[in-house]
Design a protein around this motif. Sequence first.
Motif, PDB file in Angstrom:
ATOM      1  N   VAL A 161       0.882  -1.166   0.000  1.00 55.32           N
ATOM      2  CA  VAL A 161       0.000   0.000   0.000  1.00 55.32           C
ATOM      3  C   VAL A 161       0.920   1.217   0.000  1.00 55.32           C
ATOM      4  O   VAL A 161       1.503   1.571   1.034  1.00 55.32           O
ATOM      5  CB  VAL A 161      -0.940  -0.006   1.224  1.00 55.32           C
ATOM      6  CG1 VAL A 161      -1.856   1.217   1.194  1.00 55.32           C
ATOM      7  CG2 VAL A 161      -1.747  -1.299   1.281  1.00 55.32           C
ATOM      8  N   LEU A 162       1.085   1.841  -1.167  1.00 60.82           N
ATOM      9  CA  LEU A 162       2.062   2.914  -1.324  1.00 60.82           C
ATOM     10  C   LEU A 162       1.777   4.110  -0.421  1.00 60.82           C
ATOM     11  O   LEU A 162       2.703   4.706   0.138  1.00 60.82           O
ATOM     12  CB  LEU A 162       2.115   3.370  -2.781  1.00 60.82           C
ATOM     13  CG  LEU A 162       2.530   2.301  -3.802  1.00 60.82           C
ATOM     14  CD1 LEU A 162       2.547   2.899  -5.204  1.00 60.82           C
ATOM     15  CD2 LEU A 162       3.863   1.668  -3.460  1.00 60.82           C
ATOM     16  N   GLU A 163       0.515   4.468  -0.241  1.00 61.61           N
ATOM     17  CA  GLU A 163       0.156   5.631   0.569  1.00 61.61           C
ATOM     18  C   GLU A 163       0.472   5.425   2.047  1.00 61.61           C
ATOM     19  O   GLU A 163       0.571   6.391   2.796  1.00 61.61           O
ATOM     20  CB  GLU A 163      -1.342   5.941   0.430  1.00 61.61           C
ATOM     21  CG  GLU A 163      -1.773   6.335  -0.972  1.00 61.61           C
ATOM     22  CD  GLU A 163      -2.065   5.132  -1.881  1.00 61.61           C
ATOM     23  OE1 GLU A 163      -2.418   5.365  -3.041  1.00 61.61           O
ATOM     24  OE2 GLU A 163      -1.936   3.970  -1.443  1.00 61.61           O
ATOM     25  N   THR A 192       3.120   3.331   3.041  1.00 64.99           N
ATOM     26  CA  THR A 192       4.505   2.874   3.150  1.00 64.99           C
ATOM     27  C   THR A 192       5.411   4.097   3.289  1.00 64.99           C
ATOM     28  O   THR A 192       5.277   5.068   2.542  1.00 64.99           O
ATOM     29  CB  THR A 192       4.891   2.032   1.914  1.00 64.99           C
ATOM     30  OG1 THR A 192       4.090   0.846   1.913  1.00 64.99           O
ATOM     31  CG2 THR A 192       6.352   1.649   1.926  1.00 64.99           C
ATOM     32  N   LEU A 252       8.369  -1.174  -6.441  1.00 62.30           N
ATOM     33  CA  LEU A 252       7.271  -1.032  -5.489  1.00 62.30           C
ATOM     34  C   LEU A 252       5.949  -0.774  -6.208  1.00 62.30           C
ATOM     35  O   LEU A 252       4.915  -1.334  -5.841  1.00 62.30           O
ATOM     36  CB  LEU A 252       7.587   0.076  -4.489  1.00 62.30           C
ATOM     37  CG  LEU A 252       8.756  -0.255  -3.567  1.00 62.30           C
ATOM     38  CD1 LEU A 252       9.371   1.008  -2.998  1.00 62.30           C
ATOM     39  CD2 LEU A 252       8.315  -1.193  -2.462  1.00 62.30           C
ATOM     40  N   ARG A 253       5.979   0.037  -7.253  1.00 64.01           N
ATOM     41  CA  ARG A 253       4.752   0.307  -8.024  1.00 64.01           C
ATOM     42  C   ARG A 253       4.233  -0.973  -8.683  1.00 64.01           C
ATOM     43  O   ARG A 253       3.028  -1.163  -8.801  1.00 64.01           O
ATOM     44  CB  ARG A 253       4.992   1.392  -9.066  1.00 64.01           C
ATOM     45  CG  ARG A 253       5.090   2.779  -8.471  1.00 64.01           C
ATOM     46  CD  ARG A 253       5.200   3.822  -9.584  1.00 64.01           C
ATOM     47  NE  ARG A 253       5.421   5.144  -9.059  1.00 64.01           N
ATOM     48  CZ  ARG A 253       4.460   5.964  -8.622  1.00 64.01           C
ATOM     49  NH1 ARG A 253       3.221   5.570  -8.632  1.00 64.01           N
ATOM     50  NH2 ARG A 253       4.763   7.167  -8.174  1.00 64.01           N
ATOM     51  N   GLU A 269       2.166  -2.746  -6.246  1.00 68.36           N
ATOM     52  CA  GLU A 269       1.148  -1.935  -5.600  1.00 68.36           C
ATOM     53  C   GLU A 269      -0.160  -2.706  -5.431  1.00 68.36           C
ATOM     54  O   GLU A 269      -0.641  -3.357  -6.360  1.00 68.36           O
ATOM     55  CB  GLU A 269       0.876  -0.652  -6.395  1.00 68.36           C
ATOM     56  CG  GLU A 269      -0.121   0.256  -5.732  1.00 68.36           C
ATOM     57  CD  GLU A 269      -0.319   1.577  -6.482  1.00 68.36           C
ATOM     58  OE1 GLU A 269      -1.046   2.430  -5.948  1.00 68.36           O
ATOM     59  OE2 GLU A 269       0.243   1.749  -7.582  1.00 68.36           O
ATOM     60  N   TRP A 270      -0.730  -2.591  -4.250  1.00 63.62           N
ATOM     61  CA  TRP A 270      -2.012  -3.235  -3.943  1.00 63.62           C
ATOM     62  C   TRP A 270      -3.115  -2.546  -4.731  1.00 63.62           C
ATOM     63  O   TRP A 270      -3.193  -1.319  -4.758  1.00 63.62           O
ATOM     64  CB  TRP A 270      -2.265  -3.136  -2.441  1.00 63.62           C
ATOM     65  CG  TRP A 270      -3.505  -3.825  -1.986  1.00 63.62           C
ATOM     66  CD1 TRP A 270      -3.803  -5.145  -2.125  1.00 63.62           C
ATOM     67  CD2 TRP A 270      -4.603  -3.244  -1.301  1.00 63.62           C
ATOM     68  NE1 TRP A 270      -5.023  -5.428  -1.554  1.00 63.62           N
ATOM     69  CE2 TRP A 270      -5.534  -4.270  -1.043  1.00 63.62           C
ATOM     70  CE3 TRP A 270      -4.892  -1.965  -0.867  1.00 63.62           C
ATOM     71  CZ2 TRP A 270      -6.735  -4.054  -0.383  1.00 63.62           C
ATOM     72  CZ3 TRP A 270      -6.079  -1.736  -0.205  1.00 63.62           C
ATOM     73  CH2 TRP A 270      -6.981  -2.774   0.040  1.00 63.62           C
ATOM     74  N   GLN A 271      -3.925  -3.338  -5.364  1.00 64.93           N
ATOM     75  CA  GLN A 271      -4.995  -2.800  -6.205  1.00 64.93           C
ATOM     76  C   GLN A 271      -6.380  -2.886  -5.575  1.00 64.93           C
ATOM     77  O   GLN A 271      -7.362  -2.624  -6.222  1.00 64.93           O
ATOM     78  CB  GLN A 271      -4.999  -3.542  -7.559  1.00 64.93           C
ATOM     79  CG  GLN A 271      -3.699  -3.427  -8.322  1.00 64.93           C
ATOM     80  CD  GLN A 271      -3.358  -1.995  -8.706  1.00 64.93           C
ATOM     81  OE1 GLN A 271      -4.203  -1.236  -9.135  1.00 64.93           O
ATOM     82  NE2 GLN A 271      -2.096  -1.631  -8.528  1.00 64.93           N
TER      83      GLN A 271
END
Length: 121
Positions: free
Chosen positions: A96-98, A100, A113-114, A117-119
């Motif tokens: 979850v980039l937001e 991390t 990482l992208r 990324e969790w979708q």
Amino acid sequence: MAKNLLGGELEPCSKDPMTGYFRDGCCHTSAEDPGMHTVCAVMTAEFLEFSRSAGNDLSTPRPEYGFPGLNPGDRWCVCLSRWAEALKAGKAPPVVLEATHASVVEFLDIETLREKEWQGG
């Protein structure tokens, strides 16, 4: 205020179960956190088994530490080094980039990482 990988404010990873090195729901870090629990990952059965086999059983509840045990679908702040190990083994869970911590890009490529990324919602 801590930043996330996208340059915004670090968002909570999980409050149920309560995660983070400081058990505040966020993947903050400091010098007190030698494991760098900075990657907000969505648990998968594959990753949980990988982590258990590598010596860190995240599935078994440990009430003496206030740890409920994790299940697939739970979000958890995992150690940067464990996530990187899992990536090399082809077992890295989605990120979850937001939620991390921005410092992760000092050790891992943002494009990698992208790609993970969790979708989900």
